[in-house]
Design a protein around this motif. Structure first.
Motif, short mmCIF file in Angstrom:
data_model
loop_
_atom_site.label_atom_id
_atom_site.label_comp_id
_atom_site.label_asym_id
_atom_site.label_seq_id
_atom_site.Cartn_x
_atom_site.Cartn_y
_atom_site.Cartn_z
N PHE A 66 0.85 -1.19 0.00
CA PHE A 66 0.00 0.00 0.00
C PHE A 66 0.88 1.24 0.00
CE2 PHE A 66 0.76 -1.14 4.38
CZ PHE A 66 1.01 0.06 5.02
N LYS A 67 0.29 2.35 -0.39
CA LYS A 67 1.00 3.62 -0.38
C LYS A 67 0.00 4.75 -0.21
CE LYS A 67 4.34 6.64 -2.54
NZ LYS A 67 4.34 7.42 -1.34
N PHE A 68 0.09 5.41 0.93
CA PHE A 68 -0.69 6.62 1.17
C PHE A 68 0.05 7.80 0.56
CE2 PHE A 68 -2.50 3.89 4.37
CZ PHE A 68 -3.82 4.29 4.42
N GLN A 69 -0.70 8.76 0.03
CA GLN A 69 -0.07 9.96 -0.48
C GLN A 69 0.76 10.59 0.63
OE1 GLN A 69 -3.74 11.92 -1.87
NE2 GLN A 69 -2.75 12.07 -3.87
N SER A 133 -8.23 9.04 6.77
CA SER A 133 -9.05 9.62 5.72
C SER A 133 -8.52 10.93 5.16
CB SER A 133 -10.48 9.83 6.25
OG SER A 133 -10.45 10.71 7.36
N LEU A 134 -7.29 11.32 5.52
CA LEU A 134 -6.77 12.61 5.05
C LEU A 134 -6.21 12.56 3.64
CD1 LEU A 134 -5.06 13.89 8.32
CD2 LEU A 134 -7.35 14.41 7.44
N THR A 135 -5.78 11.39 3.19
CA THR A 135 -5.27 11.26 1.81
C THR A 135 -5.77 9.95 1.22
OG1 THR A 135 -3.26 10.02 2.36
CG2 THR A 135 -3.11 12.43 2.45
N GLY A 136 -5.73 9.85 -0.10
CA GLY A 136 -6.03 8.61 -0.76
C GLY A 136 -4.85 7.66 -0.70
#
Length: 148
Positions: A66-69, A133-136
């Motif tokens: 996975f990778k969050f912005q 929920s702050l970034t995709g």
């Protein structure tokens, strides 16, 4: 003597290749390798389905990457989770959810079906969302309607 050495060499090569093919086939039947983008605060359904090969009590879900912005690869924002669960193609929840705080390895990540689901030849899709929920984020999930 040379032909015997060639025969032994051929046997060894076939044996080694057979070991690799056994490791690859260890995934559950009808495994789907999903690569999904989930918008900030939202959720995403996979469009590819996986079907049960018999009546099942559990399904398989694994977080591969996975990778969050704004975060490095496979680093979870502190204390948060990525959730996944199986749904029918019409988006009725069919399994308990899996909560992941990090990448999981191949193995026994089986989750129970809800009552009335998991029957033979039933098709499912996977849904992903996160408590962060702050970034995709991009997520890669391996999953199957069948247990590991």
């Amino acid at each position: 003597m040379k032909s015997m050495a060639k025969l032994i060499s051929l046997f060894m090569i076939i044996s080694i290749l057979g070991c690799f093919s056994l490791a690859v086939s260890a995934a559950p039947a009808n495994t789907v390798y999903s690569d999904l983008w989930v918008n900030a605060g939202g959720s995403t359904y996979e469009t590819t389905t996986s079907a049960t090969t018999a009546t099942r009590k559990t399904c398989y879900m694994r977080l591969r990457w996975f990778k969050f912005q704004y975060f490095p690869d496979s680093i979870m924002p502190g204390g948060d989770y990525i959730y996944s669960r199986l749904y029918t193609p019409l988006h009725t929840q069919a399994s308990n959810y899996a909560s992941f705080s990090g990448v999981t390895s191949v193995g026994n990540y089986n989750y129970s079906y809800l009552s009335g689901f998991g029957g033979s030849s039933q098709s499912y899709v996977i849904k992903s969302n996160s408590s962060y929920s702050l970034t995709g984020y991009w997520v890669k999930l391996d999953w199957s309607a069948n247990p590991y």
